[in-house]
Design a protein around this motif. Structure first.
Motif, PDB file in Angstrom:
ATOM      1  N   PHE A  61       0.829  -1.250  -0.015  1.00 35.11           N
ATOM      2  CA  PHE A  61      -0.102  -0.019   0.130  1.00 35.11           C
ATOM      3  C   PHE A  61       0.975   1.480   0.061  1.00 35.11           C
ATOM      4  N   GLN A  62       2.153   1.164   0.500  1.00 36.19           N
ATOM      5  CA  GLN A  62       2.918   2.262   0.402  1.00 36.19           C
ATOM      6  C   GLN A  62       4.445   2.078   0.023  1.00 36.19           C
ATOM      7  N   ASP A  63       4.845   2.827  -0.419  1.00 39.87           N
ATOM      8  CA  ASP A  63       6.368   2.649  -1.001  1.00 39.87           C
ATOM      9  C   ASP A  63       7.267   2.861   0.157  1.00 39.87           C
ATOM     10  N   PRO A  64       8.068   1.674   0.366  1.00 40.16           N
ATOM     11  CA  PRO A  64       8.915   1.840   1.631  1.00 40.16           C
ATOM     12  C   PRO A  64       9.995   2.952   1.531  1.00 40.16           C
ATOM     13  N   LYS A  65      10.457   3.206   0.155  1.00 38.47           N
ATOM     14  CA  LYS A  65      11.357   4.320  -0.012  1.00 38.47           C
ATOM     15  C   LYS A  65      10.728   5.410   0.173  1.00 38.47           C
ATOM     16  N   VAL A  66       9.526   5.715  -0.063  1.00 36.17           N
ATOM     17  CA  VAL A  66       8.869   7.235   0.286  1.00 36.17           C
ATOM     18  C   VAL A  66       8.923   7.101   1.765  1.00 36.17           C
ATOM     19  N   ARG A  67       8.320   6.093   2.301  1.00 38.98           N
ATOM     20  CA  ARG A  67       8.369   6.174   3.836  1.00 38.98           C
ATOM     21  C   ARG A  67       9.484   6.483   4.491  1.00 38.98           C
ATOM     22  N   LYS A  69      12.109   8.014   3.368  1.00 42.77           N
ATOM     23  CA  LYS A  69      12.685   9.393   2.932  1.00 42.77           C
ATOM     24  C   LYS A  69      11.954  10.234   3.991  1.00 42.77           C
ATOM     25  N   GLN A  70      10.631  10.171   4.336  1.00 45.22           N
ATOM     26  CA  GLN A  70       9.885  10.929   5.121  1.00 45.22           C
ATOM     27  C   GLN A  70      10.620  10.879   6.712  1.00 45.22           C
ATOM     28  N   LEU A  71      10.893   9.543   6.923  1.00 43.87           N
ATOM     29  CA  LEU A  71      11.283   9.205   8.246  1.00 43.87           C
ATOM     30  C   LEU A  71      12.540  10.032   8.688  1.00 43.87           C
ATOM     31  N   HIS A  72      13.423   9.924   7.528  1.00 44.80           N
ATOM     32  CA  HIS A  72      14.825  10.449   7.973  1.00 44.80           C
ATOM     33  C   HIS A  72      14.670  12.199   7.699  1.00 44.80           C
TER      34      HIS A  72
END
Length: 127
Positions: A61-67, A69-72
């Motif tokens: 459901f969500q792209d782990p790379k995008v998640r 990036k947001q976390l960083h």
């Protein structure tokens, strides 16, 4: 209520809820899976949400790379700042496990590598 623990903590959390509370179950770190009596849900008007941590990523459901990036970005902005209650050097790893086992950690315990007396040591040897 956000409950990643389960067991007795979950029961106490449910008892503390006001009418109409929302309960998010995300795991059971206590190894005791929580169960909820349906009459309790009706009497208290609870909304129950269950979501295994990381499940939306595993299901695509969500792209782990995008998640990540947001976390960083959040970490860089200081929005995510985990509480570290204990720090141990590698030589103290036995004490670190003991501290976690005896539930003396609040937040996170960290084991540092390549440090001596609080100073970073270069562990790369030149040949």
């Amino acid at each position: 209520v956000y409950d990643p623990v389960g067991g007795e903590v979950f029961e106490r959390s449910l008892n503390s809820t006001a009418w109409g509370a929302r309960v998010a179950i995300v795991g059971w770190a206590s190894s005791i899976q929580p169960s909820i009596r349906t009459n309790y849900v009706l009497i208290k008007g609870l909304t129950i949400l269950g979501c295994r941590a990381g499940e939306s990523v595993r299901r695509g459901f969500q792209d782990p790379k995008v998640r990540m990036k947001q976390l960083h970005e959040w970490v860089a902005q200081g929005k995510v700042c985990p509480h570290i209650s204990h720090t141990f050097e590698l030589e103290e790893v036995h004490e670190a496990f003991s501290t976690v086992w005896h539930r003396r950690v609040v937040g996170k315990a960290v084991v540092t590598f390549n440090r001596k007396n609080g100073q970073v040591v270069n562990s790369v040897s030149k040949i």
